[in-house]
Motif scaffolding. Structure first.
Motif, mmCIF file in Angstrom:
data_model
loop_
_atom_site.group_PDB
_atom_site.id
_atom_site.type_symbol
_atom_site.label_atom_id
_atom_site.label_comp_id
_atom_site.label_asym_id
_atom_site.label_seq_id
_atom_site.Cartn_x
_atom_site.Cartn_y
_atom_site.Cartn_z
ATOM 1 N N SER A 19 52.724 35.485 42.094
ATOM 2 C CA SER A 19 54.184 35.500 42.182
ATOM 3 C C SER A 19 54.787 34.250 41.554
ATOM 4 O O SER A 19 55.945 34.252 41.147
ATOM 5 N N VAL A 20 53.999 33.183 41.435
ATOM 6 C CA VAL A 20 54.488 31.936 40.847
ATOM 7 C C VAL A 20 54.235 31.905 39.337
ATOM 8 O O VAL A 20 55.055 31.443 38.566
ATOM 9 N N VAL A 21 53.073 32.396 38.930
ATOM 10 C CA VAL A 21 52.671 32.331 37.522
ATOM 11 C C VAL A 21 52.476 33.744 37.007
ATOM 12 O O VAL A 21 51.671 34.491 37.539
ATOM 13 N N SER A 30 48.716 47.689 36.242
ATOM 14 C CA SER A 30 49.272 48.584 37.231
ATOM 15 C C SER A 30 50.675 48.144 37.609
ATOM 16 O O SER A 30 51.012 46.976 37.524
ATOM 17 N N ALA A 31 51.476 49.106 38.046
ATOM 18 C CA ALA A 31 52.802 48.766 38.536
ATOM 19 C C ALA A 31 52.727 48.308 39.987
ATOM 20 O O ALA A 31 53.656 47.716 40.514
ATOM 21 N N ALA A 32 51.588 48.537 40.644
ATOM 22 C CA ALA A 32 51.407 48.113 42.035
ATOM 23 C C ALA A 32 51.213 46.604 42.081
ATOM 24 O O ALA A 32 50.857 45.989 41.080
ATOM 25 N N PRO A 33 51.430 45.980 43.248
ATOM 26 C CA PRO A 33 51.219 44.542 43.361
ATOM 27 C C PRO A 33 49.783 44.185 42.995
ATOM 28 O O PRO A 33 48.846 44.906 43.326
ATOM 29 N N ALA A 34 49.624 43.075 42.294
ATOM 30 C CA ALA A 34 48.300 42.658 41.855
ATOM 31 C C ALA A 34 47.568 41.958 42.983
ATOM 32 O O ALA A 34 48.141 41.163 43.716
ATOM 33 N N HIS A 35 46.299 42.280 43.149
ATOM 34 C CA HIS A 35 45.440 41.636 44.129
ATOM 35 C C HIS A 35 44.148 41.270 43.423
ATOM 36 O O HIS A 35 43.567 42.087 42.719
ATOM 37 N N ALA A 36 43.701 40.037 43.613
ATOM 38 C CA ALA A 36 42.457 39.599 42.986
ATOM 39 C C ALA A 36 41.316 39.799 43.966
ATOM 40 O O ALA A 36 40.849 38.885 44.609
ATOM 41 N N ASP A 37 40.895 41.070 44.149
ATOM 42 C CA ASP A 37 39.809 41.388 45.067
ATOM 43 C C ASP A 37 38.461 41.082 44.421
ATOM 44 O O ASP A 37 37.483 40.881 45.104
ATOM 45 N N ASP A 38 38.416 41.064 43.126
ATOM 46 C CA ASP A 38 37.193 40.869 42.380
ATOM 47 C C ASP A 38 37.084 39.408 41.962
ATOM 48 O O ASP A 38 38.028 38.829 41.445
ATOM 49 N N PHE A 39 35.894 38.829 42.168
ATOM 50 C CA PHE A 39 35.679 37.420 41.847
ATOM 51 C C PHE A 39 36.013 37.115 40.388
ATOM 52 O O PHE A 39 36.702 36.143 40.081
ATOM 53 N N GLY A 40 35.542 37.948 39.461
ATOM 54 C CA GLY A 40 35.806 37.712 38.044
ATOM 55 C C GLY A 40 37.287 37.728 37.726
ATOM 56 O O GLY A 40 37.775 36.918 36.934
ATOM 57 N N GLN A 42 39.700 37.065 39.880
ATOM 58 C CA GLN A 42 40.279 35.885 40.520
ATOM 59 C C GLN A 42 40.098 34.672 39.607
ATOM 60 O O GLN A 42 41.038 33.905 39.384
ATOM 61 N N VAL A 43 38.912 34.504 39.052
ATOM 62 C CA VAL A 43 38.647 33.390 38.145
ATOM 63 C C VAL A 43 39.524 33.513 36.900
ATOM 64 O O VAL A 43 40.107 32.528 36.438
ATOM 65 N N LEU A 44 39.662 34.718 36.366
ATOM 66 C CA LEU A 44 40.505 34.941 35.196
ATOM 67 C C LEU A 44 41.950 34.531 35.469
ATOM 68 O O LEU A 44 42.571 33.832 34.667
ATOM 69 N N LEU A 45 42.487 34.959 36.600
ATOM 70 C CA LEU A 45 43.860 34.600 36.947
ATOM 71 C C LEU A 45 44.029 33.084 36.999
ATOM 72 O O LEU A 45 45.022 32.537 36.510
ATOM 73 N N CYS A 46 43.057 32.421 37.577
ATOM 74 C CA CYS A 46 43.139 30.967 37.697
ATOM 75 C C CYS A 46 43.020 30.275 36.344
ATOM 76 O O CYS A 46 43.779 29.355 36.032
ATOM 77 N N ALA A 54 43.171 23.821 38.046
ATOM 78 C CA ALA A 54 43.065 22.844 39.131
ATOM 79 C C ALA A 54 44.414 22.551 39.783
ATOM 80 O O ALA A 54 44.463 21.919 40.833
ATOM 81 N N SER A 55 45.510 23.022 39.189
ATOM 82 C CA SER A 55 46.835 22.747 39.753
ATOM 83 C C SER A 55 47.159 23.650 40.943
ATOM 84 O O SER A 55 48.128 23.407 41.652
ATOM 85 N N VAL A 56 46.359 24.692 41.160
ATOM 86 C CA VAL A 56 46.565 25.598 42.289
ATOM 87 C C VAL A 56 45.359 25.444 43.215
ATOM 88 O O VAL A 56 44.240 25.773 42.836
ATOM 89 N N ARG A 57 45.600 24.944 44.408
ATOM 90 C CA ARG A 57 44.529 24.638 45.361
ATOM 91 C C ARG A 57 43.587 25.823 45.572
ATOM 92 O O ARG A 57 42.373 25.662 45.623
ATOM 93 N N GLU A 58 44.121 27.043 45.667
ATOM 94 C CA GLU A 58 43.293 28.225 45.915
ATOM 95 C C GLU A 58 42.400 28.579 44.722
ATOM 96 O O GLU A 58 41.460 29.346 44.865
ATOM 97 N N CYS A 59 42.694 28.033 43.564
ATOM 98 C CA CYS A 59 41.887 28.328 42.380
ATOM 99 C C CYS A 59 40.657 27.438 42.258
ATOM 100 O O CYS A 59 39.692 27.802 41.590
ATOM 101 N N VAL A 60 40.688 26.282 42.875
ATOM 102 C CA VAL A 60 39.591 25.327 42.691
ATOM 103 C C VAL A 60 38.240 25.900 43.135
ATOM 104 O O VAL A 60 37.282 25.876 42.349
ATOM 105 N N PRO A 61 38.095 26.444 44.356
ATOM 106 C CA PRO A 61 36.759 26.952 44.744
ATOM 107 C C PRO A 61 36.206 28.054 43.839
ATOM 108 O O PRO A 61 35.046 27.963 43.415
ATOM 109 N N PRO A 62 36.972 29.102 43.492
ATOM 110 C CA PRO A 62 36.348 30.140 42.650
ATOM 111 C C PRO A 62 36.012 29.650 41.240
ATOM 112 O O PRO A 62 34.968 30.024 40.691
#
Length: 189
Positions: A19-21, A30-40, A42-46, A54-62
């Motif tokens: 929602s921020v980026v 998809s027109a549906a809300p995006a969810h990063a259920d898949d590890f790959g 999630q990493v791509l989004l980050c 590294a600017s998004v705390r939730e992105c650092v671990p994956p």
């Protein structure tokens, strides 16, 4: 039960990131809300975050997990839903300055066994640790021994190449192009 809550919490965090980026690469999914259920994914989004992963705390671990995996011989995580793929590479040195080319030193000998002469020459080499002036008429740069009767090509013009602080890269192929991301795997080995 706890695992489901962790996944749900992670999905909600990634939804906040989305929602921020805005990521045009994934907008066509998809027109549906995006969810990063898949590890790959999630990493791509980050990785695609314009402010850096590294600017998004939730992105650092994956992302650090992905770097750790790659450092130990596993492939870069993929996100098939986004039509993306990644290729990992390594470039130890930065490019040579304009007007110069990368070269490597080599020792060349000439003459018979009794009067052998050796010299150090710098030959063009895209992975070479030195830079030398681009000169179409000379295939090498080197210094011949004094009094040898040979001319000299000054080696003072040969300079060390600057090393990269982040020598590893990811060429990420997406529907929006092929960006390159630099990083350093040495801390994950």
């Amino acid at each position: 039960m706890n695992r489901n809550r962790e996944i749900e919490a992670g999905t909600m965090k990634m939804s906040r990131i989305l929602s921020v980026v805005a990521f045009p690469t994934l907008s066509a999914l998809s027109a549906a809300p995006a969810h990063a259920d898949d590890f790959g994914c999630q990493v791509l989004l980050c990785i695609l975050n314009p402010q850096g992963w590294a600017s998004v705390r939730e992105c650092v671990p994956p992302v650090e997990r992905a770097f750790h995996m790659v450092a130990h011989g596993e492939p870069w995580p993929q996100c098939p839903e986004a039509g993306s793929s990644g290729r990992i590479g390594y470039e130890k040195f930065k490019p040579c300055p304009d007007g110069t080319i990368a070269v490597s030193p080599q020792t060349e000998s000439s003459g018979s066994d009794n009067s052998s002469r050796s010299q150090t020459v710098y030959k063009p080499d895209s992975n070479g640790a030195f830079c030398a002036p681009r000169n179409a008429t000379n295939a090498s740069w080197g210094t011949y021994p004094r009094g040898s009767g040979y001319g000299t090509r000054p080696t003072s013009a040969v300079t060390p190449r600057e090393k990269r602080t982040e020598p590893n890269y990811l060429d990420l192929t997406t529907t929006d192009g092929k960006p390159r991301f630099w990083f350093d795997l040495s801390r994950y080995q």
